[in-house]
Write an enzyme that holds these catalytic residues in place. Structure first.
Site, PDB file in Angstrom:
ATOM      1  N   HIS A   1      44.786  43.042  33.688  1.00 44.30           N
ATOM      2  CA  HIS A   1      44.406  44.399  34.506  1.00 44.30           C
ATOM      3  C   HIS A   1      45.366  45.007  35.245  1.00 44.30           C
ATOM      4  CE1 HIS A   1      40.328  43.979  33.223  1.00 44.30           C
ATOM      5  NE2 HIS A   1      40.335  42.870  33.280  1.00 44.30           N
TER       6      HIS A   1
ATOM      7  N   ASN B   1      33.720  45.362  32.952  1.00 49.52           N
ATOM      8  CA  ASN B   1      34.571  46.096  31.900  1.00 49.52           C
ATOM      9  C   ASN B   1      33.825  47.047  31.157  1.00 49.52           C
ATOM     10  OD1 ASN B   1      36.931  44.461  31.927  1.00 49.52           O
ATOM     11  ND2 ASN B   1      36.262  42.834  30.597  1.00 49.52           N
TER      12      ASN B   1
ATOM     13  N   TYR C   1      39.727  34.936  41.041  1.00 50.26           N
ATOM     14  CA  TYR C   1      40.294  36.284  41.514  1.00 50.26           C
ATOM     15  C   TYR C   1      40.817  36.073  42.903  1.00 50.26           C
ATOM     16  CZ  TYR C   1      38.043  38.801  37.687  1.00 50.26           C
ATOM     17  OH  TYR C   1      37.812  39.298  36.493  1.00 50.26           O
TER      18      TYR C   1
END
Lengths: 492, 492
Positions: free
Chosen positions: B65, B138, B348
């Protein structure tokens, strides 16, 4: 057991998966859970190591030249220039030196199309017996600005808008409207050569003025030229849309596939030299990076050839971690007082320390292939093996000595502390001559690109007038042509 | 003098240039040299500061991303779901919460074209009164693999080849040939939806199964759906080449220009819920991220709307430094045992610590907008102002207490340590149903994209056969169609 023997490498692969500490992995498909459907346990060290390494795979991209491709090969001297330089790798015809080359675009990010209108980087690292020599140039012989103090603002203007992240002409034309020294560079960038067909079909240049010094200490200014033997080819604007839209990595692929097919790209190296004693006789300053040296007065002298005959083993190791710096020179080659080159001497190593860490010159692609020795190696990720107890200098226990003295430019430096422009700016003559040298269709395409850029609705009347004035000073008909397309009267 | 008063900001600009320590700069055009033409002095601190900051402008891009665009706006509850969750920001219709959203592509680098066939990220950060809630999803409702253990290898297969830096189908089809769980995702990726027209004309999904918990402690599984009110639009291959070739940032520009023109994009939020007591009643596992929940049995329930009505002030601060993490939830929303979500909880934040540093949650775009308090703040670039003497817990000098207890899922976790796949894989039913739901021309385009991918000369006969077998198990006619185009016989 020697901890430096089995360095991590594909050569020491185990036949089964392991963690980075060498523990065997018996299941690389499933996480360790409470029962078959429950949550994952913190003790799943293998999972955490795998994810944590993955999470850190990216390093900062280069602030410019982020997008590029590299390849390896050799340089071979074909013509004797040992009267000009004592550089060992140039000592005689037939001498070969291994090298690695990186081609790149300049402004946009990693992953950006290789079909954008942009200079192309052309950086060569020679692994010589006297240490590495980095000749870090571009596919254009000149540059936008002549003092590196302007470089960060220049790049900011060329990069995408910091709000919208879109590259915008009003910002570019605003910035450079303050610096007419950029006209010559724009006569390349907005010309057809602004989009090379790929990396094989373009020339290269050292861009800055360097110095060659021979054994006797005699110094001459020098400019380096790489001429492709494949012929220069460019993409016109419509072709670029199709090529880049279909494959945003077309030039990387072209270079790799050509070498893999045994179709090795080759460039001839030429130099132009100028005796510093004659530097005042020209109508421009030879230390001004916005100028070319007229080839009828200062002819190209052949030196050697470069052949790229080997693809890299790994993109991250030999492209992303490959570090160039114009400060990296060898005895017989020296900097000049070119104010852009002077700032580059600082910036390149500084930015690689940020990207790669303080020991980036230990990385295989960057380290010298000759014996070397100093005490600059501790800090993050020092993986050098040293067993000395004396890591200071000087010492009565350590016989290491200074190297033999190398010649440096003999000229006396004198003057007050100054922050000023050079005297002989002469910004308009060379761009005008270049424009007039083109056939009319090439002139038309150049004009159309300027009209397009100046038609950005945020370009003000003032900025438009300045540019028309600049181009009129380079060539009256060019300024008039742009003005008439824009329905503006030239100001001069 | 309060050192925390005048934080660096455009709001405290001086009318003239200064260094970062505030010293005035009287000449920002020329370096400090020995005389007008001599070399630059090391004492030119202003030059060194300017270049050194420039040299460090880039940080590591996201490992996935990397390419994206962001915008701000609000979320408004339109339907009461307080019987399902005690989340404060969902407490009643009419309640508005400020948000920032980041759309992205997944695989390619920061400057890559926004027209590539790739999932699109759809990440929403709600700045609620109980802390931030990151819904990191997404534009496609399912995912490639169901256990995050496979994620790093999966991304390596999808990313460019580590030797030549070109994305290659043989690597992708090799990896996924081991994981038929990916078929459902490929019915989205190789469908027309694989190239959205831009970020406004696509839906979004929370993708993973989450849990909602109400005040009484009752938990339900939940899936989140964002439905665009602009309509879904896609680019076919030829359009994508033209659009991406002409502007590799077309979707970033579209989002920015739409909002600047007052044409605010909007999405409706829906949820699907399953009572965990019923989780065994389906022919699939509701914690399997490769499955959709049939909307005829588990209907979409409207919740609210998301409006993006403000562009970001600065791309670096509010896009490059914007950090999302599915671990960031609020009371009333919890994770599920979905093995993909479980690994995302770790990755993350770990990745952002690498990219941005340990104090990344202090950055304005990431910081909570409610009062908050803990002792996790020292380390690199701590810019929080704290004047306490007690920075440990517990203490008899500090009245800070635990927050009120909020409900978490009441289910009992039990079972042995397991590393295994789930039982109800059911990999072929949903992809087959999806394929059969399409009009014939859409089916043909899908089959053609598979034929193209399988025609990569490095795809072996074995890999081709595996894929034809997989697609035949999803839909016999689809497998036959691909096989006949490839002139290979299906194996089943």
């Amino acid at each position: 057991m020697d901890p430096y023997k089995n360095r991590p490498s594909s050569a020491f692969n185990s036949p089964f998966w392991t963690t980075n500490s060498g523990a065997p992995i018996w299941n690389n498909n499933s996480s360790l859970t409470v029962g078959s459907r429950g949550p994952i346990l913190l003790e799943d060290y293998h999972l955490v190591e795998k994810l944590a390494n993955f999470d850190r795979e990216r390093i900062p991209e280069r602030v410019v030249h982020a997008r590029g491709a590299s390849a390896k090969g050799f340089f071979e001297v074909t013509h004797d220039i040992s009267h000009l330089t004592c550089a060992d790798f140039l000592r005689a015809p037939g001498v070969q030196t291994p090298l690695i080359v990186r081609f790149s675009t300049v402004i946009h990010e990693r992953g950006s199309p290789e079909t954008l209108r942009d200079p192309r980087g052309f950086a060569v690292k020679f692994y010589t017996r006297e240490g590495n020599f980095d000749l870090v140039g571009n596919n254009f012989p000149v540059f936008f600005v002549r003092d590196g103090l302007k470089f960060p603002d220049m790049v900011h203007a060329l990069k995408p808008n910091p709000k919208s992240h879109i590259q915008e002409n009003w910002r570019i034309l605003d910035f450079f409207s303050h610096h007419p020294e950029s006209l010559h560079m724009f006569s390349f960038l907005f010309d057809d050569v602004g989009i090379p067909q790929d990396y094989r079909h373009m020339d290269g240049f050292g861009v800055n003025t360097y110095t060659l010094i021979n054994k006797a200490g005699k110094a001459v200014y020098v400019k380096f030229h790489w001429k492709t033997t494949c012929g220069e080819k460019c993409l016109l604007d419509d072709e670029a849309i199709r090529v880049g839209g279909s494959n945003h990595s077309h030039a990387t692929q072209d270079l790799y596939d050509s070498i893999a097919a045994g179709n090795y790209p080759e460039w001839k190296l030429y130099i132009q030299t100028l005796d510093p004693e004659n530097e005042d006789r020209l109508d421009f300053d030879p230390l001004d990076v916005t100028k070319t040296w007229p080839e009828d007065v200062l002819p190209l002298q052949p030196v050697g050839r470069m052949v790229l005959n080997k693809n890299i083993d790994n993109f991250f190791a030999e492209n992303e971690q490959l570090a160039f710096c114009p400060a990296i020179i060898v005895p017989g080659v020296y900097y000049s007082d070119d104010k852009l080159l002077q700032t580059r001497i600082f910036s390149y190593a500084d930015t690689q320390r940020h990207r790669l860490g303080p020991n980036y010159l230990q990385l295989p692609a960057n380290s010298p292939k000759c014996a070397h020795h100093n005490n600059h190696h501790d800090g993050f990720m020092n993986f050098m093996h040293r067993d000395e107890e004396v890591n200071y200098f000087p010492s009565r226990y350590d016989p290491v000595r200074h190297a033999e003295r190398v010649p440096v430019p003999p000229r006396t430096l004198g003057g007050k502390r100054e922050k000023c422009m050079i005297e002989k700016e002469n910004n308009f003559k060379q761009p005008g001559e270049r424009y007039r040298s083109w056939p009319s269709d090439r002139q038309e395409r150049f004009v159309r690109r300027w009209v397009d850029a100046l038609s950005d609705p945020r370009v003000t009347h003032e900025i438009r007038s300045i540019w028309i004035s600049y181009w009129s000073q380079a060539d009256r008909s060019l300024g008039q042509k742009i003005a008439s397309h824009l329905n503006l009267k030239p100001s001069i």
